[in-house]
Design an enzyme around this catalytic site. Structure first.
Site, PDB file in Angstrom:
ATOM      1  N   HIS A 185       4.364  13.208  -3.273  1.00 55.36           N
ATOM      2  CA  HIS A 185       3.280  12.703  -2.411  1.00 55.36           C
ATOM      3  C   HIS A 185       1.984  12.515  -3.194  1.00 55.36           C
ATOM      4  O   HIS A 185       0.911  12.491  -2.609  1.00 55.36           O
ATOM      5  CB  HIS A 185       2.997  13.681  -1.262  1.00 55.36           C
ATOM      6  CG  HIS A 185       4.126  13.886  -0.329  1.00 55.36           C
ATOM      7  ND1 HIS A 185       5.175  14.726  -0.606  1.00 55.36           N
ATOM      8  CD2 HIS A 185       4.396  13.353   0.885  1.00 55.36           C
ATOM      9  CE1 HIS A 185       6.021  14.712   0.414  1.00 55.36           C
ATOM     10  NE2 HIS A 185       5.585  13.885   1.313  1.00 55.36           N
ATOM     11  N   GLU A 188      11.798   2.956   6.723  1.00 53.77           N
ATOM     12  CA  GLU A 188      10.980   2.019   5.939  1.00 53.77           C
ATOM     13  C   GLU A 188      11.701   0.712   5.642  1.00 53.77           C
ATOM     14  O   GLU A 188      11.086  -0.357   5.679  1.00 53.77           O
ATOM     15  CB  GLU A 188      10.522   2.682   4.634  1.00 53.77           C
ATOM     16  CG  GLU A 188       9.455   3.764   4.804  1.00 53.77           C
ATOM     17  CD  GLU A 188      10.006   5.126   5.174  1.00 53.77           C
ATOM     18  OE1 GLU A 188      11.241   5.260   5.387  1.00 53.77           O
ATOM     19  OE2 GLU A 188       9.213   6.089   5.257  1.00 53.77           O
TER      20      GLU A 188
END
Lengths: 77, 343
Positions: free
Chosen positions: B138, B69
């Site tokens: 998540h 990322e």
């Protein structure tokens, strides 16, 4: 009249069942050729279904109903 | 910015498809727009946020990246600084921990540090929210975290119509915009279905001005100020409570930065009661900011103490029953509204 059938998503099992996950059109609505009408799902794979011809659509199954592949889910006249 | 508001025809899309349509139309209109991120290509985005774009625009404009990322968000920032308009996806907002330096120290600050001479026209899309047992890493919303750090706009659509208009506006915006889509509003076949995740969307491009809230239901007794998936819960509760004679006004913020404080005050001026529903953590976040927007302006605006329905300050549990105990469910929203009505 033109039928729309549940697409053959399983190559291995001709009798495989899926569901109509979403109807993007309502019963009796006028649709254009190529318009997105539904999304169907089988084993967590989903697939778009478009209108093969223009006309008025009659839905033959409800969202969430289990449908065998090849079975008619709607027709257009 | 002038927003053109076309009439909604009868064509319906899911929120995911509306988002993709906006990205695709901007890619057609402007060659500098491109998409990158994990599984945005062949897979189409794990929450269908980029479905079909690779087939239409090819691998030079839709880039599948490695799990890196910091590298690919840094790449997007560099491209934006050089005049491209990247749409870069951080698969889950929960993963911001591995790339936050790029986001808040670079993406958000370059424009200021350069004395306004360098722009970063970038859209960072990211999936947020819980409700499907995906665990503490998540399931978060975290819009309050990004909103706290200056230099970024932060939007969170709740409907297909807003998803398209906000995406178009975000791509055309001259600065960085965090575009947070809740998995529960995308209209995905494999997620719990939400009737409002499928809705009328005009085919032509249009913008929704970033920073404008929307009163999605008018009412006179209590203002329910909320955003994203919680808008749908608030509307369901408002419908139910109307039968008991409680008139709820539901305000969909749509944008967290800028926050439409004027719209919040206007609603509370009318109702005198405030419930804030926020799927982010309760403390130090959006819910407190909404209340401060009201009481800093007029300490006498409220007839009853405001109530927050938010995630208590604990990581989001995996176990379904525990997760639903912390989420802002319709039951908790109903209870909060009764509390402000009968303090």
């Amino acid at each position: 009249m033109t039928d729309i059938v549940f697409p053959a998503m399983s190559k291995d099992n001709a009798e495989a069942e899926g569901v109509v996950a979403t109807w993007f059109v309502a019963d009796g609505e006028t649709v254009a050729a190529g318009q997105l009408v539904a999304e169907v799902a089988m084993d967590k794979v989903d697939m778009e279904v478009t209108a093969p011809v223009a006309g008025v659509i009659a839905l033959a199954s409800a969202e969430g109903d289990a449908v065998r592949q090849g079975e008619v889910i709607a027709s257009i006249t | 910015m002038t927003a053109t508001m076309p009439q909604t025809g009868s064509r319906r899309l899911s929120t995911a498809k509306a988002m993709v349509e906006a990205i695709g139309q901007e890619m057609e209109r402007d060659e500098s727009v491109f998409v990158l991120g994990e599984d945005v290509g062949a897979y189409g985005g794990i929450f269908s946020s980029t479905t079909g774009l690779l087939d239409r625009f090819g691998p030079t404009r839709v880039l599948d990246t490695p799990i890196s990322e910091t590298a690919f968000i840094g790449l997007a920032i560099g491209a934006a600084v050089e005049g491209m308009r990247p749409v870069v996806e951080l698969m889950f907002v929960d993963f911001m921990g591995v790339c936050l330096d790029q986001i808040y120290n670079h993406m958000a600050k370059i424009h200021y540090e350069s004395g306004g001479n360098v722009s970063v026209p970038l859209v960072l899309t990211t999936a947020v929210g819980g409700g499907y047992s995906d665990g503490a890493q998540h399931s978060q919303c975290l819009w309050g975290t990004f909103a706290h750090l200056p230099g970024m706009k932060v939007v969170a659509p709740s409907t297909p119509y807003d998803a398209k208009g906000l995406m178009t506006a975000a791509i055309r915006d001259p600065g960085p915009v965090i575009y947070m889509f809740h998995k529960g509003v995308m209209g995905l076949a494999w997620m719990a279905k939400n009737q409002r995740s499928i809705g009328a969307v005009p085919e032509e491009p249009y913008e929704i001005e970033i920073g404008r809230a929307n009163v999605v239901r008018e009412g006179t007794d209590v203002s329910v100020v909320t955003v994203s998936l919680s808008v749908h819960h608030a509307l369901d509760v408002a419908e139910q409570l109307a039968g008991e004679g409680i008139s709820c006004e539901v305000v969909d913020l749509r944008s967290i930065v800028p926050l439409d404080r004027a719209a919040i005050r206007a609603s509370v001026a009318k109702t005198g009661r405030l419930v804030v529903v926020d799927e982010d953590y309760a403390s130090f976040g959006l819910s407190g900011e909404v209340i401060a927007s009201v009481v800093e302006h007029d300490p006498a605006a409220l007839k009853a103490a405001p109530v927050r329905v938010a995630v208590p300050d604990v990581p989001i549990p995996y176990a379904r029953e525990l997760e639903y105990a912390v989420l802002p469910t319709p039951a908790r929203i109903t209870e909060a509204i009764r509390e402000v009505m009968h303090p």
